[in-house]
Design an enzyme around this catalytic site. Structure first.
Site, mmCIF file in Angstrom:
data_model
loop_
_atom_site.group_PDB
_atom_site.id
_atom_site.type_symbol
_atom_site.label_atom_id
_atom_site.label_comp_id
_atom_site.label_asym_id
_atom_site.label_seq_id
_atom_site.Cartn_x
_atom_site.Cartn_y
_atom_site.Cartn_z
ATOM 1 N N ALA A 96 7.674 -29.741 1.644
ATOM 2 C CA ALA A 96 6.651 -29.736 2.857
ATOM 3 C C ALA A 96 6.882 -30.909 3.631
ATOM 4 O O ALA A 96 6.287 -30.971 4.710
ATOM 5 C CB ALA A 96 5.253 -29.550 2.321
ATOM 6 N N GLY A 100 11.843 -32.561 3.928
ATOM 7 C CA GLY A 100 12.140 -31.247 3.322
ATOM 8 C C GLY A 100 12.064 -30.030 3.878
ATOM 9 O O GLY A 100 12.755 -28.933 3.812
ATOM 10 N N ASP A 120 6.320 -28.706 -3.669
ATOM 11 C CA ASP A 120 5.625 -29.842 -3.201
ATOM 12 C C ASP A 120 3.983 -29.762 -3.869
ATOM 13 O O ASP A 120 3.885 -28.898 -4.414
ATOM 14 C CB ASP A 120 5.518 -29.886 -1.768
ATOM 15 C CG ASP A 120 5.493 -31.272 -1.205
ATOM 16 O OD1 ASP A 120 4.928 -32.127 -1.858
ATOM 17 O OD2 ASP A 120 6.493 -31.681 -0.193
ATOM 18 N N ARG A 167 9.298 -44.458 5.288
ATOM 19 C CA ARG A 167 9.139 -46.081 5.647
ATOM 20 C C ARG A 167 8.339 -45.885 7.040
ATOM 21 O O ARG A 167 8.387 -45.066 7.770
ATOM 22 C CB ARG A 167 10.520 -46.481 6.101
ATOM 23 C CG ARG A 167 11.339 -47.224 5.146
ATOM 24 C CD ARG A 167 12.280 -48.088 5.270
ATOM 25 N NE ARG A 167 13.176 -47.612 6.248
ATOM 26 C CZ ARG A 167 14.130 -48.063 7.019
ATOM 27 N NH1 ARG A 167 13.914 -49.726 6.865
ATOM 28 N NH2 ARG A 167 14.996 -47.819 7.792
ATOM 29 N N ARG A 173 12.949 -50.798 2.766
ATOM 30 C CA ARG A 173 13.068 -49.940 1.566
ATOM 31 C C ARG A 173 12.584 -50.466 0.173
ATOM 32 O O ARG A 173 11.898 -49.613 -0.570
ATOM 33 C CB ARG A 173 14.443 -49.399 1.507
ATOM 34 C CG ARG A 173 14.997 -48.516 2.428
ATOM 35 C CD ARG A 173 16.531 -48.299 2.326
ATOM 36 N NE ARG A 173 17.122 -47.131 3.042
ATOM 37 C CZ ARG A 173 17.434 -47.210 4.455
ATOM 38 N NH1 ARG A 173 17.438 -48.398 4.586
ATOM 39 N NH2 ARG A 173 17.781 -46.156 5.010
ATOM 40 N N ASN A 180 7.459 -44.735 -4.796
ATOM 41 C CA ASN A 180 8.530 -43.675 -5.051
ATOM 42 C C ASN A 180 9.215 -43.527 -6.197
ATOM 43 O O ASN A 180 9.610 -42.570 -6.871
ATOM 44 C CB ASN A 180 9.887 -43.708 -3.674
ATOM 45 C CG ASN A 180 9.109 -43.160 -2.566
ATOM 46 O OD1 ASN A 180 8.121 -42.865 -2.368
ATOM 47 N ND2 ASN A 180 9.860 -43.494 -1.315
ATOM 48 N N ILE A 203 17.581 -38.428 -2.640
ATOM 49 C CA ILE A 203 17.445 -38.712 -1.313
ATOM 50 C C ILE A 203 16.196 -39.762 -1.261
ATOM 51 O O ILE A 203 16.157 -40.760 -0.421
ATOM 52 C CB ILE A 203 16.845 -37.594 -0.387
ATOM 53 C CG1 ILE A 203 18.042 -36.551 -0.359
ATOM 54 C CG2 ILE A 203 16.658 -38.080 1.030
ATOM 55 C CD1 ILE A 203 17.807 -35.289 0.407
ATOM 56 N N SER A 204 15.250 -39.873 -2.092
ATOM 57 C CA SER A 204 13.987 -40.557 -2.119
ATOM 58 C C SER A 204 14.386 -42.179 -2.135
ATOM 59 O O SER A 204 15.461 -42.474 -2.986
ATOM 60 C CB SER A 204 13.103 -40.386 -3.421
ATOM 61 O OG SER A 204 12.670 -39.003 -3.429
ATOM 62 N N ASP A 236 24.797 -42.237 6.166
ATOM 63 C CA ASP A 236 25.413 -43.372 6.515
ATOM 64 C C ASP A 236 26.793 -42.958 7.140
ATOM 65 O O ASP A 236 27.325 -43.585 8.065
ATOM 66 C CB ASP A 236 25.661 -44.419 5.391
ATOM 67 C CG ASP A 236 24.314 -44.787 4.930
ATOM 68 O OD1 ASP A 236 23.493 -45.039 5.479
ATOM 69 O OD2 ASP A 236 24.150 -45.031 3.561
ATOM 70 N N HIS A 263 22.822 -47.955 0.015
ATOM 71 C CA HIS A 263 22.042 -47.023 0.804
ATOM 72 C C HIS A 263 21.160 -47.804 1.378
ATOM 73 O O HIS A 263 19.905 -47.268 1.606
ATOM 74 C CB HIS A 263 21.651 -45.943 0.404
ATOM 75 C CG HIS A 263 21.301 -44.735 1.450
ATOM 76 N ND1 HIS A 263 21.889 -44.381 2.579
ATOM 77 C CD2 HIS A 263 19.969 -43.967 1.276
ATOM 78 C CE1 HIS A 263 21.124 -43.574 3.105
ATOM 79 N NE2 HIS A 263 20.122 -43.479 2.700
#
Length: 406
Positions: A96, A100, A120, A167, A173, A180, A203-204, A236, A263
């Site tokens: 959500a 996502g 979610d 962010r 990050r 996270n 991905i988090s 990237d 990353h």
């Protein structure tokens, strides 16, 4: 019989070329034309027209043959014959959110997906209802809250985890870590309990730490398979390809820049000397492009002025990596992507580089990209290692201080 109406779904992307031994073997340029979803009459054919897509030219040839064979067999017991071609279940955890939702839409468009499970902690029911109206064959189901997480994951072939906070301006990050880290730890525990053989796409952010967190959780659960855990660094590569094509006025579909390291910030190292097609850069161009690729996330955060981070481009890049994983699971033998994985290419336990994907996950690391680097790239690679090492160790320490639940 021909359908009275047709649905044409087009994915547009450029994937990584093969290693130096076959530099032009994969040109990501095919378009699925799916013509059976909205017609009043049945049809059992698929056209794969060369243009541009998440998949490659050779891959589309293989898929065309596969679809034709399956379609001839499919139509007896199903109203929509092509539904039997799609055969993989994908679960999105954090469906959500800003990444996502567009990611779910792109994955819903894949003909390789038969079930799309969306999870979610809130607001996912409406997302699922909305997506379910799209006339592509995958079935969409929604799952809300911790009590339904296990059901979401059961039988999943690919699990994608974009869950977490984005962010904000001024936030690095590393600032995301405490929030996270806990989210990823909890979700990966559930993956270990319910679908330990699935491909896990992290991905988090910060990926440099959350992938090691996931690995430690899986180890403590006794189900860690390093070949099936991926940090999604595709954005990237997507950015590098885009920026180089713009800078050098190249046709975007021809451009491929491998990106190694990590990353986040200076850990991102685009190997401009390995750009396909071969192109020359001045020292100033190399530095400018490298810095822009490294800071591209901040570029988006600042442009959105507090309203979000890179959600659409991240969803696009993640969808490309999901599609590559599905192609590999489906038996495509020419699938190459860059990803942050357990690696022995350097003295670091995790490292982003080009990998070959297969049915069992990482089939091979591609060391050739790290051979013959420019002086600038060699120097930058050595400079990024301490920061990347610290991020990896931070993730490992987080789990070791907070053992997972049995």
């Amino acid at each position: 019989a021909a359908p009275s109406t047709a649905t044409f779904l087009s994915f547009r992307s450029r994937g990584n070329a093969l290693p130096q031994t076959r530099p032009s073997a994969v040109r990501f340029g095919s378009r699925y034309s799916l013509v059976s979803f909205s017609g009043l009459k049945e049809v059992t054919s698929v056209n794969c027209e060369t243009e541009s897509s998440f998949i490659g030219k050779e891959s589309s040839t293989a898929l065309r043959g596969s679809f034709a064979l399956k379609a001839r067999k499919a139509n007896r017991g199903s109203r929509y014959g092509l539904q039997l071609v799609a055969s993989y279940k994908v679960a999105i955890l954090g469906a959500a959110g800003g990444i996502g939702q567009p990611l779910a839409l792109l994955i819903k468009m894949s003909p390789l997906v038969s079930a799309l499970n969306l999870y979610d902690i809130a607001n996912v029911k409406g997302v699922a209802a909305d997506l379910s109206h799209c006339n592509t064959p995958s079935q969409v189901l929604d799952f809300t809250g911790a009590s339904e997480l296990g059901d979401c994951l059961k039988g999943a072939n690919v699990v994608v985890i974009p869950a977490g906070v984005p962010r904000k301006p001024g936030m690095t990050r590393d600032d995301l870590f405490n929030i996270n880290a806990n989210i990823v730890m909890t979700l990966v525990e559930a993956v270990a309990d319910n679908c330990p053989d699935a491909f896990i796409h992290i991905i988090s952010n910060p990926v440099n730490s959350t992938v090691p967190i996931a690995a430690e959780v899986l180890k403590q659960k006794g189900v860690y398979n390093p070949k099936k855990l991926f940090g999604v660094t595709t954005l990237d590569v997507v950015r590098a390809n885009t920026f180089v094509a713009q800078k050098k006025n190249l046709k975007l579909i021809d451009v491929d820049v491998p990106v190694i390291g990590g990353h986040a910030g200076i850990t991102i190292l685009p190997l401009l000397s390995k750009t396909k097609p071969t192109v020359s850069f001045t020292d100033e161009e190399v530095e400018q492009l490298t810095v822009r690729i490294q800071n591209a996330g901040t570029e988006v955060v600042e442009a959105k002025a507090g309203a979000g981070s890179a959600t659409l481009s991240m969803a696009y890049a993640a969808a490309r990596f999901v599609e590559s994983s599905l192609r590999a699971l489906d038996g495509d033998g020419d699938v190459y992507e860059c990803s942050f994985v357990q690696s022995d290419l350097t003295n670091l336990p995790f490292f982003a580089s080009r990998i070959k994907l297969g049915r069992n996950g990482v089939e091979a690391l591609i060391p050739s990209d790290l051979i013959g680097l420019s002086e600038y790239e060699d120097k930058t690679l050595e400079a990024l290692k301490p920061e990347l090492k610290a991020s990896i160790e931070k993730g490992i320490a987080f789990v070791q201080k907070q053992p997972v639940t049995a």
